[in-house]
Design an enzyme around this catalytic site. Structure first.
Site, PDB file in Angstrom:
ATOM      1  N   GLY A 129      29.679 -66.428 -61.884  1.00  0.00           N
ATOM      2  CA  GLY A 129      28.391 -66.105 -61.246  1.00  0.00           C
ATOM      3  C   GLY A 129      28.384 -65.950 -59.740  1.00  0.00           C
ATOM      4  O   GLY A 129      27.606 -65.172 -59.204  1.00  0.00           O
ATOM      5  N   GLU A 169      28.168 -71.842 -55.064  1.00  0.00           N
ATOM      6  CA  GLU A 169      27.583 -71.590 -56.386  1.00  0.00           C
ATOM      7  C   GLU A 169      26.508 -70.510 -56.302  1.00  0.00           C
ATOM      8  O   GLU A 169      25.889 -70.317 -55.249  1.00  0.00           O
ATOM      9  CB  GLU A 169      26.928 -72.869 -56.925  1.00  0.00           C
ATOM     10  N   ASP A 170      26.298 -69.817 -57.406  1.00  0.00           N
ATOM     11  CA  ASP A 170      25.207 -68.846 -57.463  1.00  0.00           C
ATOM     12  C   ASP A 170      23.874 -69.554 -57.659  1.00  0.00           C
ATOM     13  O   ASP A 170      22.889 -69.249 -56.996  1.00  0.00           O
ATOM     14  CB  ASP A 170      25.440 -67.820 -58.597  1.00  0.00           C
ATOM     15  N   ASP A 194      21.017 -75.136 -61.827  1.00  0.00           N
ATOM     16  CA  ASP A 194      19.938 -75.176 -62.813  1.00  0.00           C
ATOM     17  C   ASP A 194      19.800 -76.623 -63.307  1.00  0.00           C
ATOM     18  O   ASP A 194      19.089 -77.410 -62.702  1.00  0.00           O
ATOM     19  CB  ASP A 194      20.300 -74.188 -63.927  1.00  0.00           C
ATOM     20  N   PHE A 244      14.215 -67.694 -65.705  1.00  0.00           N
ATOM     21  CA  PHE A 244      15.520 -67.071 -65.911  1.00  0.00           C
ATOM     22  C   PHE A 244      15.664 -65.860 -64.991  1.00  0.00           C
ATOM     23  O   PHE A 244      14.796 -64.985 -64.951  1.00  0.00           O
ATOM     24  CB  PHE A 244      15.682 -66.667 -67.375  1.00  0.00           C
ATOM     25  N   VAL A 245      16.758 -65.829 -64.239  1.00  0.00           N
ATOM     26  CA  VAL A 245      16.971 -64.743 -63.266  1.00  0.00           C
ATOM     27  C   VAL A 245      18.309 -64.038 -63.516  1.00  0.00           C
ATOM     28  O   VAL A 245      19.249 -64.642 -64.034  1.00  0.00           O
ATOM     29  CB  VAL A 245      16.916 -65.276 -61.810  1.00  0.00           C
ATOM     30  N   ARG A 261      25.311 -58.354 -64.011  1.00  0.00           N
ATOM     31  CA  ARG A 261      25.816 -59.029 -62.812  1.00  0.00           C
ATOM     32  C   ARG A 261      25.885 -58.052 -61.632  1.00  0.00           C
ATOM     33  O   ARG A 261      25.884 -58.452 -60.477  1.00  0.00           O
ATOM     34  CB  ARG A 261      27.235 -59.570 -63.054  1.00  0.00           C
TER      35      ARG A 261
HETATM   36  P1  IMP Z   1      23.742 -75.699 -64.580  1.00  0.00           P
HETATM   37  O1  IMP Z   1      24.992 -76.428 -64.988  1.00  0.00           O
HETATM   38  O2  IMP Z   1      22.678 -75.841 -65.649  1.00  0.00           O
HETATM   39  O3  IMP Z   1      23.222 -76.144 -63.224  1.00  0.00           O
HETATM   40  O4  IMP Z   1      24.015 -74.147 -64.498  1.00  0.00           O
HETATM   41  C1  IMP Z   1      25.270 -73.656 -64.391  1.00  0.00           C
HETATM   42  C2  IMP Z   1      25.424 -72.177 -64.413  1.00  0.00           C
HETATM   43  O5  IMP Z   1      24.564 -71.548 -65.336  1.00  0.00           O
HETATM   44  C3  IMP Z   1      25.143 -71.506 -63.095  1.00  0.00           C
HETATM   45  O6  IMP Z   1      26.208 -71.595 -62.213  1.00  0.00           O
HETATM   46  C4  IMP Z   1      24.911 -70.075 -63.550  1.00  0.00           C
HETATM   47  O7  IMP Z   1      26.143 -69.391 -63.649  1.00  0.00           O
HETATM   48  C5  IMP Z   1      24.260 -70.237 -64.899  1.00  0.00           C
HETATM   49  N1  IMP Z   1      22.788 -70.089 -64.793  1.00  0.00           N
HETATM   50  C6  IMP Z   1      21.858 -71.044 -64.560  1.00  0.00           C
HETATM   51  N2  IMP Z   1      20.616 -70.532 -64.493  1.00  0.00           N
HETATM   52  C7  IMP Z   1      20.751 -69.191 -64.682  1.00  0.00           C
HETATM   53  C8  IMP Z   1      19.824 -68.074 -64.696  1.00  0.00           C
HETATM   54  O8  IMP Z   1      18.586 -68.204 -64.511  1.00  0.00           O
HETATM   55  N3  IMP Z   1      20.370 -66.851 -64.902  1.00  0.00           N
HETATM   56  C9  IMP Z   1      21.706 -66.651 -65.100  1.00  0.00           C
HETATM   57  N4  IMP Z   1      22.614 -67.644 -65.075  1.00  0.00           N
HETATM   58  C10 IMP Z   1      22.143 -68.914 -64.872  1.00  0.00           C
HETATM   59 MG    MG Z   2      27.710 -70.225 -61.937  1.00  0.00          MG
END
Ligand code: IMP
Ligand code: MG
Length: 180
Positions: A49, A104-105, A108, A157-158, A170
């Site tokens: 990401g 990080e992108d 979440d 969701f984005v 992407r």
């Molecule tokens: P986390 O572990 O839940 O904080 O999220 C980890 C990964 O999920 C991020 O680094 C993103 O690559 C992906 N992610 C989280 N939210 C989104 C979203 O809204 N759209 C697309 N990818 C997401």
């Molecule tokens: Mg990511």
């Protein structure tokens, strides 16, 4: 730039334009350049990401630096974090005694960041900081510290600018949010 998009039958609307993202990245980089003056940090991008954000951010960095990448998987093709983080590519760089900046992108649930933090801190870096383009505070399920945040957003969701929907989209230049 398109204001609306349809992907897999879902409608998305423009949330952050290319210009807005670029301007914010310049501000984040200026802060990092100032905070790390005289140091040589290692920027670690989290694949997949962060690849576009990483490439844009690093070109605004004017201090000496190194780069490396970690590849994690937690989502599969779902829109909700599974919480099951897997390491798909480990670091190649030496972490011990270095100033580490994770790129990080989006944060979440924060579970990926928790995993990255534990993995990195085990190798005793001199310092550890995190820069994330997007942050969804309402979704966070773990205790994490973010040092540089591009944009704080709602738990929606984005896609685009590196962020995928079932591995696609992407390559969009802007960031779009899913319309409910
Ligand atoms: P986390 O572990 O839940 O904080 O999220 C980890 C990964 O999920 C991020 O680094 C993103 O690559 C992906 N992610 C989280 N939210 C989104 C979203 O809204 N759209 C697309 N990818 C997401
Ligand atoms: Mg990511």
């Amino acid at each position: 730039m398109a204001k609306n998009l349809t992907v897999n039958g879902d409608t998305f609307e423009l949330m952050l334009s290319e210009r807005t993202i670029k301007n914010r990245i310049k501000e984040l980089a200026a802060q990092i350049n100032s905070d790390y003056a005289g140091k040589t940090p290692v920027f670690i991008g989290i694949l997949n990401g962060s690849f576009i954000f990483f490439a844009d951010l690093i070109r605004e960095i004017t201090i000496d630096c190194e780069v490396d990448f970690l590849k994690l998987s937690s989502y599969g093709d779902a829109k909700i974090s599974s919480g099951d983080v897997r390491l798909l590519k480990d670091l190649n760089c030496q972490v011990t005694g270095r100033d580490i900046i994770i790129v990080e992108d989006i944060v979440d649930s924060g579970l990926s960041m928790q995993y990255i933090r534990d993995l990195t801190l085990r190798q005793n870096p001199t310092s550890f900081r995190v820069v994330t383009l997007l942050y969804k505070p309402a979704s966070v399920k773990s205790n994490i510290q973010l040092d540089y945040v591009g944009f704080t957003i709602k738990p929606e969701f984005v896609i685009g600018y590196g962020l995928d929907y079932a591995q696609r989209e992407r390559n969009l230049k802007a960031i779009y949010r899913m319309k409910s």
